[in-house]
Design a protein around this motif. Sequence first.
Motif, mmCIF file in Angstrom:
data_model
loop_
_atom_site.group_PDB
_atom_site.id
_atom_site.type_symbol
_atom_site.label_atom_id
_atom_site.label_comp_id
_atom_site.label_asym_id
_atom_site.label_seq_id
_atom_site.Cartn_x
_atom_site.Cartn_y
_atom_site.Cartn_z
ATOM 1 N N VAL A 208 0.856 -1.183 0.000
ATOM 2 C CA VAL A 208 0.000 0.000 0.000
ATOM 3 C C VAL A 208 0.896 1.239 0.000
ATOM 4 C CG1 VAL A 208 -0.141 0.167 2.528
ATOM 5 C CG2 VAL A 208 -2.002 1.084 1.112
ATOM 6 N N ASN A 209 0.420 2.309 -0.612
ATOM 7 C CA ASN A 209 1.118 3.588 -0.511
ATOM 8 C C ASN A 209 0.854 4.178 0.861
ATOM 9 O OD1 ASN A 209 2.183 3.764 -3.189
ATOM 10 N ND2 ASN A 209 0.130 4.242 -3.904
ATOM 11 N N ALA A 210 1.856 4.822 1.427
ATOM 12 C CA ALA A 210 1.713 5.467 2.725
ATOM 13 C C ALA A 210 2.134 6.924 2.601
ATOM 14 C CB ALA A 210 2.576 4.769 3.762
ATOM 15 N N ARG A 211 1.226 7.827 2.979
ATOM 16 C CA ARG A 211 1.543 9.260 2.997
ATOM 17 C C ARG A 211 1.800 9.653 4.445
ATOM 18 N NH1 ARG A 211 -1.183 14.064 3.722
ATOM 19 N NH2 ARG A 211 -3.229 13.097 3.757
ATOM 20 N N PHE A 212 2.947 10.283 4.695
ATOM 21 C CA PHE A 212 3.355 10.609 6.051
ATOM 22 C C PHE A 212 3.110 12.076 6.361
ATOM 23 C CE2 PHE A 212 5.614 6.784 4.974
ATOM 24 C CZ PHE A 212 5.460 6.018 6.109
ATOM 25 N N VAL A 213 2.578 12.321 7.568
ATOM 26 C CA VAL A 213 2.253 13.668 8.024
ATOM 27 C C VAL A 213 3.026 13.942 9.312
ATOM 28 C CG1 VAL A 213 0.407 15.201 8.810
ATOM 29 C CG2 VAL A 213 -0.057 13.516 7.011
ATOM 30 N N GLY A 214 3.803 15.027 9.336
ATOM 31 C CA GLY A 214 4.566 15.390 10.523
ATOM 32 C C GLY A 214 5.848 14.584 10.651
ATOM 33 N N LEU B 98 4.699 0.730 1.114
ATOM 34 C CA LEU B 98 4.991 -0.178 2.222
ATOM 35 C C LEU B 98 4.583 -1.596 1.837
ATOM 36 C CD1 LEU B 98 3.739 1.822 5.344
ATOM 37 C CD2 LEU B 98 6.007 1.809 4.293
ATOM 38 N N ALA B 99 5.239 -2.580 2.431
ATOM 39 C CA ALA B 99 4.939 -3.980 2.143
ATOM 40 C C ALA B 99 3.677 -4.458 2.852
ATOM 41 C CB ALA B 99 6.122 -4.857 2.548
ATOM 42 N N HIS B 100 3.321 -3.802 3.955
ATOM 43 C CA HIS B 100 2.174 -4.246 4.758
ATOM 44 C C HIS B 100 1.348 -3.047 5.191
ATOM 45 C CE1 HIS B 100 3.790 -8.297 5.161
ATOM 46 N NE2 HIS B 100 4.954 -7.757 5.414
ATOM 47 N N ARG B 101 0.073 -3.307 5.460
ATOM 48 C CA ARG B 101 -0.841 -2.272 5.947
ATOM 49 C C ARG B 101 -0.933 -2.353 7.472
ATOM 50 N NH1 ARG B 101 -5.032 -1.113 1.628
ATOM 51 N NH2 ARG B 101 -4.107 -1.989 -0.246
ATOM 52 N N LEU B 102 0.191 -2.250 8.154
ATOM 53 C CA LEU B 102 0.197 -2.350 9.611
ATOM 54 C C LEU B 102 -0.014 -0.964 10.211
ATOM 55 C CD1 LEU B 102 3.072 -4.915 10.195
ATOM 56 C CD2 LEU B 102 0.626 -5.311 9.983
ATOM 57 N N PRO B 103 -0.543 -0.908 11.447
ATOM 58 C CA PRO B 103 -0.949 0.380 12.005
ATOM 59 C C PRO B 103 0.180 1.305 12.462
ATOM 60 C CG PRO B 103 -1.523 -1.404 13.498
ATOM 61 C CD PRO B 103 -1.025 -2.035 12.238
ATOM 62 N N PHE B 104 1.390 0.789 12.641
ATOM 63 C CA PHE B 104 2.482 1.646 13.123
ATOM 64 C C PHE B 104 3.708 1.511 12.237
ATOM 65 C CE2 PHE B 104 -0.106 0.810 16.854
ATOM 66 C CZ PHE B 104 -0.294 2.084 17.352
ATOM 67 N N LEU C 1 -1.346 4.919 12.047
ATOM 68 C CA LEU C 1 -2.342 5.001 10.993
ATOM 69 C C LEU C 1 -3.420 6.010 11.380
ATOM 70 C CD1 LEU C 1 -3.291 3.856 8.299
ATOM 71 C CD2 LEU C 1 -4.500 2.093 9.572
ATOM 72 N N ASP C 2 -3.734 6.927 10.463
ATOM 73 C CA ASP C 2 -4.653 8.023 10.784
ATOM 74 C C ASP C 2 -5.723 8.202 9.708
ATOM 75 O OD1 ASP C 2 -5.447 10.208 12.468
ATOM 76 O OD2 ASP C 2 -4.523 11.586 11.037
ATOM 77 N N GLY C 3 -5.995 7.148 8.955
ATOM 78 C CA GLY C 3 -7.033 7.243 7.932
ATOM 79 C C GLY C 3 -6.498 6.884 6.565
ATOM 80 N N ALA C 4 -7.220 7.330 5.538
ATOM 81 C CA ALA C 4 -6.840 7.013 4.162
ATOM 82 C C ALA C 4 -7.216 8.161 3.242
ATOM 83 C CB ALA C 4 -7.520 5.734 3.717
ATOM 84 N N ASP C 5 -6.376 8.376 2.246
ATOM 85 C CA ASP C 5 -6.707 9.338 1.191
ATOM 86 C C ASP C 5 -7.663 8.696 0.189
ATOM 87 O OD1 ASP C 5 -5.183 11.427 2.176
ATOM 88 O OD2 ASP C 5 -3.454 10.994 0.904
ATOM 89 N N ASP C 6 -7.426 7.403 -0.060
ATOM 90 C CA ASP C 6 -8.237 6.629 -1.000
ATOM 91 C C ASP C 6 -7.928 5.152 -0.758
ATOM 92 O OD1 ASP C 6 -5.782 6.005 -2.477
ATOM 93 O OD2 ASP C 6 -5.944 8.030 -3.287
ATOM 94 N N ALA C 7 -8.443 4.264 -1.605
ATOM 95 C CA ALA C 7 -8.265 2.821 -1.393
ATOM 96 C C ALA C 7 -6.805 2.379 -1.514
ATOM 97 C CB ALA C 7 -9.125 2.047 -2.385
ATOM 98 N N GLU C 8 -5.979 3.166 -2.200
ATOM 99 C CA GLU C 8 -4.581 2.784 -2.414
ATOM 100 C C GLU C 8 -3.590 3.508 -1.517
ATOM 101 O OE1 GLU C 8 -6.486 3.720 -5.298
ATOM 102 O OE2 GLU C 8 -7.063 1.619 -5.433
ATOM 103 N N THR C 9 -4.045 4.518 -0.767
ATOM 104 C CA THR C 9 -3.106 5.329 0.014
ATOM 105 C C THR C 9 -3.592 5.522 1.450
ATOM 106 O OG1 THR C 9 -2.501 6.523 -1.997
ATOM 107 C CG2 THR C 9 -1.813 7.497 0.094
#
Length: 78
Positions: free
Chosen positions: A7-13, A23-29, A58-66
């Motif tokens: 999954v794509n991960a967008r980082f804030v802060g 990222l290889a996995h959709r893990l929460p941290f 993890l703080d939500g999603a921009d869309d199904a892929e991010t």
Amino acid sequence: MIQPEPVNARFVGGPLDGETHLLAHRLPFVQVPGPGETFFARLHVDAPDAPDHLVYALDGADDAETLVYRCRADAPGA
């Protein structure tokens, strides 16, 4: 066993602010590696024992892929 689920991960802060990575996995941290470590990040199911400025939750999603990950040090109420 956790199966890969990229999954794509967008980082804030924090140190990765504004970056997007695959990222290889959709893990929460996500934990930023320490000095001298050559990998991009550690992925965790549970919150790691690390300083908040190096951990994204993890703080939500921009869309199904991010997914959006927010630095714990910058989270509201932190």
